[in-house]
Design an enzyme around this catalytic site. Structure first.
Site, mmCIF file in Angstrom:
data_model
loop_
_atom_site.group_PDB
_atom_site.id
_atom_site.type_symbol
_atom_site.label_atom_id
_atom_site.label_comp_id
_atom_site.label_asym_id
_atom_site.label_seq_id
_atom_site.Cartn_x
_atom_site.Cartn_y
_atom_site.Cartn_z
ATOM 1 N N HIS A 8 85.685 88.484 37.343
ATOM 2 C CA HIS A 8 85.971 87.202 37.739
ATOM 3 C C HIS A 8 84.660 86.468 38.003
ATOM 4 O O HIS A 8 83.853 86.854 38.348
ATOM 5 C CB HIS A 8 86.834 87.087 39.068
ATOM 6 C CG HIS A 8 86.981 85.791 39.620
ATOM 7 N ND1 HIS A 8 87.831 84.889 39.186
ATOM 8 C CD2 HIS A 8 86.296 85.057 40.715
ATOM 9 C CE1 HIS A 8 87.558 83.787 39.876
ATOM 10 N NE2 HIS A 8 86.784 83.945 40.701
ATOM 11 N N ASN A 38 90.459 91.672 31.958
ATOM 12 C CA ASN A 38 89.428 91.174 31.515
ATOM 13 C C ASN A 38 88.070 91.249 32.380
ATOM 14 O O ASN A 38 87.139 90.769 32.360
ATOM 15 C CB ASN A 38 89.457 89.698 31.071
ATOM 16 C CG ASN A 38 89.972 88.831 32.393
ATOM 17 O OD1 ASN A 38 89.827 89.454 33.175
ATOM 18 N ND2 ASN A 38 89.886 87.608 32.151
ATOM 19 N N TYR A 59 93.999 83.321 44.475
ATOM 20 C CA TYR A 59 94.364 82.733 43.098
ATOM 21 C C TYR A 59 95.312 81.743 43.334
ATOM 22 O O TYR A 59 96.080 81.457 42.264
ATOM 23 C CB TYR A 59 94.896 83.988 42.343
ATOM 24 C CG TYR A 59 93.976 84.598 41.498
ATOM 25 C CD1 TYR A 59 93.136 84.080 40.708
ATOM 26 C CD2 TYR A 59 93.923 86.151 41.381
ATOM 27 C CE1 TYR A 59 92.034 84.604 40.069
ATOM 28 C CE2 TYR A 59 93.288 86.603 40.754
ATOM 29 C CZ TYR A 59 92.185 86.175 39.865
ATOM 30 O OH TYR A 59 91.007 86.667 39.158
ATOM 31 N N LYS A 106 86.529 93.525 38.460
ATOM 32 C CA LYS A 106 88.102 93.693 38.607
ATOM 33 C C LYS A 106 88.544 95.187 38.387
ATOM 34 O O LYS A 106 87.523 96.249 38.081
ATOM 35 C CB LYS A 106 88.876 92.847 37.584
ATOM 36 C CG LYS A 106 88.816 91.620 37.830
ATOM 37 C CD LYS A 106 89.688 90.567 36.756
ATOM 38 C CE LYS A 106 89.591 89.066 37.092
ATOM 39 N NZ LYS A 106 90.433 88.525 36.044
HETATM 40 P P1 IDP Z 1 88.993 82.935 34.211
HETATM 41 O O1 IDP Z 1 89.183 84.271 34.795
HETATM 42 O O2 IDP Z 1 88.199 82.924 33.061
HETATM 43 O O3 IDP Z 1 88.357 81.792 35.059
HETATM 44 P P2 IDP Z 1 91.773 81.574 34.589
HETATM 45 O O4 IDP Z 1 92.230 80.747 33.562
HETATM 46 O O5 IDP Z 1 91.087 81.141 35.845
HETATM 47 O O6 IDP Z 1 90.465 82.398 33.908
HETATM 48 O O7 IDP Z 1 92.585 82.612 34.986
HETATM 49 C C1 IDP Z 1 92.603 83.621 36.087
HETATM 50 C C2 IDP Z 1 92.910 85.005 35.571
HETATM 51 O O8 IDP Z 1 94.255 84.991 35.226
HETATM 52 C C3 IDP Z 1 92.238 85.413 34.161
HETATM 53 O O9 IDP Z 1 90.879 86.077 34.399
HETATM 54 C C4 IDP Z 1 93.256 86.259 33.438
HETATM 55 O O10 IDP Z 1 93.082 87.781 34.438
HETATM 56 C C5 IDP Z 1 94.505 85.946 34.014
HETATM 57 N N1 IDP Z 1 95.248 85.018 32.975
HETATM 58 C C6 IDP Z 1 94.652 83.887 32.484
HETATM 59 N N2 IDP Z 1 95.452 83.486 31.574
HETATM 60 C C7 IDP Z 1 96.215 84.446 31.421
HETATM 61 C C8 IDP Z 1 97.301 84.746 30.538
HETATM 62 O O11 IDP Z 1 98.048 83.797 29.726
HETATM 63 N N3 IDP Z 1 98.118 85.850 30.462
HETATM 64 C C9 IDP Z 1 97.908 86.743 31.348
HETATM 65 N N4 IDP Z 1 96.783 86.644 32.326
HETATM 66 C C10 IDP Z 1 95.984 85.615 32.203
HETATM 67 MG MG MG Z 2 89.196 81.024 36.661
#
Ligand code: IDP
Ligand code: MG
Length: 136
Positions: A118, A115, A52, A12
């Site tokens: 992905h 983070n 997304y 990312k």
């Molecule tokens: P993942 O990337 O671990 O699969 P997902 O639940 O699919 O997590 O969420 C996609 C992306 O959305 C996450 O990697 C993160 O960057 C963002 N995200 C998820 N939950 C939150 C939140 O509560 N606040 C802000 N960003 C979030």
């Molecule tokens: Mg995800």
């Protein structure tokens, strides 16, 4: 028995911006992943919104799509036995503060939104996401 799978990985913007892409690729290779294809690109916000789409009802959807399209990313097809699960394990928890030692998000993640990586969450979504970026 062989269980060779492919999964989609994205380095990312927060990680590419800090020039961490080579270190992160080394972590994949050291865990036995083969990088079958890779490209560094920047996507439009509209493309991030399509990518997304499963999250479109979430409160963080707009920020997430703005963020993913905010700078260069590296998209990769990773191959390994059980690649989908193995990649999720190497990435660590979505929130870097909860990620386990030795994971990419523990090492490099800044926050739940920044983070660093992905990874596809199922074999089915891996196919969809690989097509999204690599279908010619
Ligand atoms: P993942 O990337 O671990 O699969 P997902 O639940 O699919 O997590 O969420 C996609 C992306 O959305 C996450 O990697 C993160 O960057 C963002 N995200 C998820 N939950 C939150 C939140 O509560 N606040 C802000 N960003 C979030
Ligand atoms: Mg995800």
């Amino acid at each position: 028995m062989s269980n060779l799978e492919q999964t989609l990985s994205i380095i990312k913007p927060d990680a590419v911006e800090r020039n961490l892409d080579n270190e992160i690729k080394e972590m994949f290779k050291n865990k036995g992943f083969t990088i079958l294809k890779e490209k560094k690109i920047q996507i439009e916000k509209s493309e991030a919104e399509r990518f997304y789409k499963v999250h479109e009802t979430k409160p963080f959807y707009d920020d997430l799509c703005t963020y993913l399209s905010s700078g260069p990313i590296v998209v990769m097809i990773l191959e390994k036995n059980s690649a989908v699960l193995e990649n999720r394990a190497l990435m660590g928890s979505t929130n870097p503060t909860e990620a386990e030692e030795g994971t990419i998000r523990k090492k490099y993640g800044i926050s739940i939104d920044k983070n660093s990586v992905h990874g596809s969450d199922s074999i089915e979504n891996a196919k969809i996401e690989i097509d999204f970026f690599f279908k010619d």
